[in-house]
Design a protein around this motif. Sequence first.
Motif, PDB file in Angstrom:
ATOM      1  N   ALA A 223      12.311 -25.401  11.478  1.00 30.79           N
ATOM      2  CA  ALA A 223      11.833 -24.918  10.186  1.00 30.79           C
ATOM      3  C   ALA A 223      12.985 -24.334   9.378  1.00 30.79           C
ATOM      4  CB  ALA A 223      10.766 -23.857  10.389  1.00 30.79           C
ATOM      5  N   VAL A 224      12.988 -24.615   8.081  1.00 35.05           N
ATOM      6  CA  VAL A 224      13.978 -24.040   7.174  1.00 35.05           C
ATOM      7  C   VAL A 224      13.303 -22.857   6.484  1.00 35.05           C
ATOM      8  CG1 VAL A 224      15.493 -24.433   5.208  1.00 35.05           C
ATOM      9  CG2 VAL A 224      15.083 -26.279   6.861  1.00 35.05           C
ATOM     10  N   VAL A 225      13.749 -21.657   6.840  1.00 36.74           N
ATOM     11  CA  VAL A 225      13.155 -20.411   6.361  1.00 36.74           C
ATOM     12  C   VAL A 225      13.806 -20.007   5.042  1.00 36.74           C
ATOM     13  CG1 VAL A 225      12.747 -17.986   6.953  1.00 36.74           C
ATOM     14  CG2 VAL A 225      12.710 -19.744   8.736  1.00 36.74           C
ATOM     15  N   THR A 226      13.047 -19.441   4.145  1.00 30.96           N
ATOM     16  CA  THR A 226      13.456 -18.941   2.822  1.00 30.96           C
ATOM     17  C   THR A 226      14.142 -20.000   1.955  1.00 30.96           C
ATOM     18  OG1 THR A 226      15.588 -18.010   3.525  1.00 30.96           O
ATOM     19  CG2 THR A 226      13.658 -16.545   3.660  1.00 30.96           C
ATOM     20  N   ALA A 227      13.741 -21.244   2.096  1.00 29.50           N
ATOM     21  CA  ALA A 227      14.218 -22.287   1.179  1.00 29.50           C
ATOM     22  C   ALA A 227      13.426 -22.166  -0.124  1.00 29.50           C
ATOM     23  CB  ALA A 227      14.022 -23.668   1.790  1.00 29.50           C
ATOM     24  N   THR A 228      14.072 -22.440  -1.233  1.00 33.54           N
ATOM     25  CA  THR A 228      13.411 -22.421  -2.530  1.00 33.54           C
ATOM     26  C   THR A 228      12.862 -23.809  -2.823  1.00 33.54           C
ATOM     27  OG1 THR A 228      14.913 -20.712  -3.339  1.00 33.54           O
ATOM     28  CG2 THR A 228      13.703 -21.977  -5.000  1.00 33.54           C
ATOM     29  N   VAL A 229      11.552 -23.881  -3.022  1.00 35.77           N
ATOM     30  CA  VAL A 229      10.889 -25.151  -3.319  1.00 35.77           C
ATOM     31  C   VAL A 229      10.450 -25.088  -4.782  1.00 35.77           C
ATOM     32  CG1 VAL A 229       9.003 -26.712  -2.710  1.00 35.77           C
ATOM     33  CG2 VAL A 229      10.084 -25.314  -0.937  1.00 35.77           C
ATOM     34  N   THR A 230      10.817 -26.113  -5.546  1.00 37.09           N
ATOM     35  CA  THR A 230      10.491 -26.177  -6.964  1.00 37.09           C
ATOM     36  C   THR A 230       9.693 -27.441  -7.243  1.00 37.09           C
ATOM     37  OG1 THR A 230      12.585 -25.068  -7.495  1.00 37.09           O
ATOM     38  CG2 THR A 230      11.442 -26.186  -9.311  1.00 37.09           C
ATOM     39  N   ILE A 231       8.584 -27.286  -7.944  1.00 32.94           N
ATOM     40  CA  ILE A 231       7.854 -28.458  -8.441  1.00 32.94           C
ATOM     41  C   ILE A 231       7.975 -28.465  -9.958  1.00 32.94           C
ATOM     42  CG2 ILE A 231       6.252 -28.686  -6.505  1.00 32.94           C
ATOM     43  CD1 ILE A 231       4.100 -27.322  -8.249  1.00 32.94           C
ATOM     44  N   THR A 232       8.107 -29.663 -10.520  1.00 31.97           N
ATOM     45  CA  THR A 232       8.220 -29.830 -11.967  1.00 31.97           C
ATOM     46  C   THR A 232       7.192 -30.849 -12.420  1.00 31.97           C
ATOM     47  OG1 THR A 232      10.605 -29.421 -11.826  1.00 31.97           O
ATOM     48  CG2 THR A 232       9.782 -30.416 -13.868  1.00 31.97           C
TER      49      THR A 232
END
Length: 93
Positions: free
Chosen positions: A44-53
């Motif tokens: 798991a990649v913790v504290t990744a920023t995920v952006t939807i546009t």
Amino acid sequence: MNRLGISRLIAIVFCVLVLMNGTAVAQTSRGTLTGVITDPTGAAVVTATVTITHLDTNVKRQTITNDAGVYRFDAVDLGTYSLSVQKTGFSEA
């Protein structure tokens, strides 16, 4: 059928209609978008920023993955979206 029976029947029908109306109001045209961000080893990649546009409106929303790499967007409007993920030490996906 006597007057008391008719009154009860009317009251029951009224209650059913009110309850059905409440469920119809709860309908929505929004959804939930959720997923898990993992590295190539499956961790798991913790504290990744995920952006939807939203591609039609260019409106962006961001969230951060939790300790299990899970992200979630609630009340997502209908449409087509792009999704990007950023985390220091990783290339952008």
